[in-house]
Design a protein around this motif. Structure first.
Motif, PDB file in Angstrom:
ATOM      1  N   GLY A  13     -45.774 -17.757  77.432  1.00  0.00           N
ATOM      2  CA  GLY A  13     -44.706 -18.394  76.720  1.00  0.00           C
ATOM      3  C   GLY A  13     -44.107 -17.377  75.594  1.00  0.00           C
ATOM      4  N   PHE A  14     -43.437 -18.071  74.741  1.00  0.00           N
ATOM      5  CA  PHE A  14     -42.923 -17.267  73.558  1.00  0.00           C
ATOM      6  C   PHE A  14     -43.255 -18.116  72.566  1.00  0.00           C
ATOM      7  CE2 PHE A  14     -39.952 -16.477  76.891  1.00  0.00           C
ATOM      8  CZ  PHE A  14     -40.142 -14.877  76.992  1.00  0.00           C
ATOM      9  N   TYR A  15     -43.494 -17.273  71.149  1.00  0.00           N
ATOM     10  CA  TYR A  15     -43.657 -18.104  69.993  1.00  0.00           C
ATOM     11  C   TYR A  15     -42.510 -17.159  69.109  1.00  0.00           C
ATOM     12  CZ  TYR A  15     -45.494 -19.855  65.351  1.00  0.00           C
ATOM     13  OH  TYR A  15     -45.577 -20.517  64.326  1.00  0.00           O
ATOM     14  N   TYR A  16     -41.494 -18.281  68.454  1.00  0.00           N
ATOM     15  CA  TYR A  16     -40.390 -17.742  67.784  1.00  0.00           C
ATOM     16  C   TYR A  16     -40.771 -17.737  66.315  1.00  0.00           C
ATOM     17  CZ  TYR A  16     -35.647 -17.557  65.658  1.00  0.00           C
ATOM     18  OH  TYR A  16     -34.725 -17.302  64.793  1.00  0.00           O
ATOM     19  N   ILE A  17     -40.675 -16.506  65.455  1.00  0.00           N
ATOM     20  CA  ILE A  17     -40.916 -16.594  64.102  1.00  0.00           C
ATOM     21  C   ILE A  17     -39.642 -16.539  63.376  1.00  0.00           C
ATOM     22  CG2 ILE A  17     -42.298 -15.085  62.142  1.00  0.00           C
ATOM     23  CD1 ILE A  17     -43.811 -13.677  64.718  1.00  0.00           C
ATOM     24  N   ALA A  18     -39.527 -17.617  62.893  1.00  0.00           N
ATOM     25  CA  ALA A  18     -38.096 -17.900  62.209  1.00  0.00           C
ATOM     26  C   ALA A  18     -37.722 -16.967  61.253  1.00  0.00           C
ATOM     27  CB  ALA A  18     -37.944 -19.368  61.977  1.00  0.00           C
ATOM     28  N   ALA A  19     -38.747 -16.693  60.345  1.00  0.00           N
ATOM     29  CA  ALA A  19     -38.507 -15.857  59.155  1.00  0.00           C
ATOM     30  C   ALA A  19     -38.026 -14.435  59.652  1.00  0.00           C
ATOM     31  CB  ALA A  19     -39.780 -15.606  58.294  1.00  0.00           C
ATOM     32  N   ARG A  20     -38.482 -14.095  60.562  1.00  0.00           N
ATOM     33  CA  ARG A  20     -38.051 -12.650  61.223  1.00  0.00           C
ATOM     34  C   ARG A  20     -37.086 -12.510  62.244  1.00  0.00           C
ATOM     35  NH1 ARG A  20     -43.892 -11.423  60.635  1.00  0.00           N
ATOM     36  NH2 ARG A  20     -43.778 -10.931  63.349  1.00  0.00           N
ATOM     37  N   ASP A  21     -36.909 -13.873  62.801  1.00  0.00           N
ATOM     38  CA  ASP A  21     -35.729 -13.806  64.055  1.00  0.00           C
ATOM     39  C   ASP A  21     -36.608 -13.062  65.375  1.00  0.00           C
ATOM     40  OD1 ASP A  21     -33.773 -14.994  65.440  1.00  0.00           O
ATOM     41  OD2 ASP A  21     -32.617 -13.288  64.865  1.00  0.00           O
ATOM     42  N   GLU A  22     -37.739 -13.238  65.430  1.00  0.00           N
ATOM     43  CA  GLU A  22     -38.318 -12.616  66.483  1.00  0.00           C
ATOM     44  C   GLU A  22     -39.254 -13.312  67.229  1.00  0.00           C
ATOM     45  OE1 GLU A  22     -41.945  -9.105  66.338  1.00  0.00           O
ATOM     46  OE2 GLU A  22     -41.180 -10.093  64.428  1.00  0.00           O
ATOM     47  N   PHE A  23     -39.211 -12.892  68.582  1.00  0.00           N
ATOM     48  CA  PHE A  23     -39.879 -13.575  69.644  1.00  0.00           C
ATOM     49  C   PHE A  23     -41.295 -12.822  69.998  1.00  0.00           C
ATOM     50  CE2 PHE A  23     -35.588 -15.341  70.307  1.00  0.00           C
ATOM     51  CZ  PHE A  23     -36.130 -16.789  70.745  1.00  0.00           C
ATOM     52  N   VAL A  24     -42.627 -13.419  70.011  1.00  0.00           N
ATOM     53  CA  VAL A  24     -43.534 -12.756  70.405  1.00  0.00           C
ATOM     54  C   VAL A  24     -44.091 -13.452  71.554  1.00  0.00           C
ATOM     55  CG1 VAL A  24     -44.152 -11.556  68.252  1.00  0.00           C
ATOM     56  CG2 VAL A  24     -44.941 -13.996  68.939  1.00  0.00           C
ATOM     57  N   ASP A  25     -44.859 -12.668  72.507  1.00  0.00           N
ATOM     58  CA  ASP A  25     -45.632 -13.470  73.603  1.00  0.00           C
ATOM     59  C   ASP A  25     -46.609 -14.439  73.283  1.00  0.00           C
ATOM     60  OD1 ASP A  25     -43.741 -12.015  75.359  1.00  0.00           O
ATOM     61  OD2 ASP A  25     -45.223 -10.700  75.870  1.00  0.00           O
ATOM     62  N   ILE A  80     -34.963 -11.162  86.234  1.00  0.00           N
ATOM     63  CA  ILE A  80     -34.568 -11.081  85.029  1.00  0.00           C
ATOM     64  C   ILE A  80     -35.406 -10.508  83.818  1.00  0.00           C
ATOM     65  CG2 ILE A  80     -35.004 -13.356  84.410  1.00  0.00           C
ATOM     66  CD1 ILE A  80     -32.502 -13.655  82.725  1.00  0.00           C
ATOM     67  N   GLU A  81     -35.086  -9.779  82.874  1.00  0.00           N
ATOM     68  CA  GLU A  81     -36.216  -9.269  81.777  1.00  0.00           C
ATOM     69  C   GLU A  81     -36.498 -10.454  80.964  1.00  0.00           C
ATOM     70  OE1 GLU A  81     -37.851  -6.445  81.901  1.00  0.00           O
ATOM     71  OE2 GLU A  81     -36.690  -5.499  83.545  1.00  0.00           O
ATOM     72  N   ARG A  82     -37.875 -10.531  80.478  1.00  0.00           N
ATOM     73  CA  ARG A  82     -38.132 -11.482  79.550  1.00  0.00           C
ATOM     74  C   ARG A  82     -37.261 -11.469  78.127  1.00  0.00           C
ATOM     75  NH1 ARG A  82     -42.997 -14.070  79.744  1.00  0.00           N
ATOM     76  NH2 ARG A  82     -43.551 -13.970  77.544  1.00  0.00           N
ATOM     77  N   THR A  83     -36.860 -10.396  77.793  1.00  0.00           N
ATOM     78  CA  THR A  83     -35.838 -10.203  76.393  1.00  0.00           C
ATOM     79  C   THR A  83     -34.349 -10.759  76.966  1.00  0.00           C
ATOM     80  OG1 THR A  83     -35.537  -8.004  77.428  1.00  0.00           O
ATOM     81  CG2 THR A  83     -37.028  -8.142  75.782  1.00  0.00           C
ATOM     82  N   GLU A  84     -34.306 -11.037  78.214  1.00  0.00           N
ATOM     83  CA  GLU A  84     -32.975 -11.591  78.614  1.00  0.00           C
ATOM     84  C   GLU A  84     -32.991 -13.072  78.186  1.00  0.00           C
ATOM     85  OE1 GLU A  84     -30.562  -9.682  81.855  1.00  0.00           O
ATOM     86  OE2 GLU A  84     -32.771  -9.169  82.216  1.00  0.00           O
ATOM     87  N   ILE A  85     -34.180 -13.696  78.509  1.00  0.00           N
ATOM     88  CA  ILE A  85     -34.529 -15.005  78.338  1.00  0.00           C
ATOM     89  C   ILE A  85     -34.594 -15.330  76.729  1.00  0.00           C
ATOM     90  CG2 ILE A  85     -36.083 -17.036  78.596  1.00  0.00           C
ATOM     91  CD1 ILE A  85     -37.034 -15.458  81.160  1.00  0.00           C
ATOM     92  N   THR A  86     -35.109 -14.405  75.841  1.00  0.00           N
ATOM     93  CA  THR A  86     -35.105 -14.836  74.498  1.00  0.00           C
ATOM     94  C   THR A  86     -33.655 -14.408  74.077  1.00  0.00           C
ATOM     95  OG1 THR A  86     -35.853 -12.443  74.368  1.00  0.00           O
ATOM     96  CG2 THR A  86     -37.472 -14.239  74.312  1.00  0.00           C
TER      97      THR A  86
END
Length: 340
Positions: free
Chosen positions: A233-245, A291-297
């Motif tokens: 899945g993904f974990y969204y880090i709000a402080a950095r507006d970043e998605f990590v696996d 589709i790429e995972r970055t496209e989903i995020t």
């Protein structure tokens, strides 16, 4: 017997009138009468070969002189109709069996829906959204979202490698397997180990189940999870507006009874989000490519300020549109965000 003979005589008499009327008038009304007559043949289960014989008998009665060649030609037509009749009856039998199977699948699909959570639990400081859309009548995806007695939120997504009724049976096993695990064994690693033994003992060796299970602690704001060969899945880090696996290493359920599963943990800050999904999300095809995972995020990011349920629905709408609304695989997406 008398009733059947009377019926046959009536059909023969009516056909004689129908045929004579058409030969004399050549009218479309007589042809329409022939269409209506065919319905009576079906109602009375008159076979095609019986109809050819009846046609022959009526012609011989109507015309005194019929050439031997024409009479003999009906023997060929009769054999053709015998073969056609056998093929038609076989076709009807297959259609009846298909209808019966479709009815069974419809019942199984309705039963399958009862295995999913009837409503999504609400936590004061967590926004939760879930969407699950099967590619066909029955889904190979299962999701779980339940608040336990300790107030922790248990969430899971599983993907049964297989479709149809066998997948539905596996889904029921997963649900009741989770429900039967004591509260003190609900830690992600322990839960997957228990489920793995159940799956290994009860399903065919050709079937496997991938799964991601996590537990959200609303008091400490931690998310602990384990995976069994499931799509990260993904974990969204709000402080950095970043998605990590949100990756968790582990064998799929059912391979080995002695499999152990590692636990992972995230401290969830305000605005952070946990996204669980099935491979029907990441394996969306656009033309000839996946589709790429970055496209989903990127899609998720466009709606990140919306309520959780709206986010998952918007993501589904966009990905379904990219596939011309023809899902190649079951689609399940879960979104959890800490609000305060």
């Amino acid at each position: 017997m008398i009733e059947a003979e009377s019926r046959d005589l009536t059909l023969q008499s009516d056909y004689k009138d129908l045929l004579r009327g058409f030969l004399e008038n050549k009218s479309e009304q007589d042809l329409y009468g022939a269409q209506q007559y065919s319905k009576r043949l079906l109602e009375n289960q008159i076979s095609p070969e019986d109809m050819v014989s009846l046609h022959c008998e009526v012609l011989e009665e109507m015309f005194e002189e019929i050439s031997p060649e024409i009479k003999e030609s009906f023997s060929v037509l009769l054999e053709v109709m015998v073969g056609y009749g056998l093929a038609y009856r076989e076709h009807q039998s297959l259609r009846d069996k298909q209808k019966e199977l479709e009815m069974q699948i419809d019942v199984a699909a309705k039963m399958q829906q009862t295995l999913l959570p009837k409503k999504i639990p609400q936590l004061p400081d967590v926004d939760i959204g879930v969407t699950s859309v099967p590619a066909g009548k029955m889904s190979g995806d299962y999701y779980y979202c339940v608040k336990n007695e300790g107030g922790h939120l248990g969430v899971a997504i599983a993907d049964i490698i297989g479709k149809g009724i066998p997948a539905a049976m596996c889904m029921s096993m997963i649900k009741y397997g989770i429900d039967s695990i004591p509260a003190h064994r609900m830690e992600p690693s322990s839960l997957l180990e228990n489920l793995n033994r159940v799956v290994a003992q009860n399903i065919d060796a050709s079937m496997f189940i991938t799964m991601m299970y996590g537990s959200y602690n609303p008091n400490q704001h931690t998310f602990t999870y384990s995976g069994a060969g499931h799509e990260p899945g993904f974990y969204y880090i709000a402080a950095r507006d970043e998605f990590v696996d949100l990756y968790a290493k582990g064998l799929v359920l059912g391979v080995s009874k002695s499999t152990t599963f590692r636990e992972y943990s995230h401290e969830v800050e305000v605005g952070d989000a946990i996204i669980l999904l099935s491979d029907g999300v990441t394996e969306c095809r656009v033309g000839e490519r996946f589709i790429e995972r970055t496209e989903i995020t990127d899609i998720i990011r466009r709606y990140i300020d919306r309520p959780a349920q709206e986010i998952v629905e918007k993501v589904y709408d966009e990905l379904a549109q990219l596939q011309d609304f023809e899902l190649k695989d079951d689609f399940t997406l879960m979104f959890l965000r800490r609000q305060v």
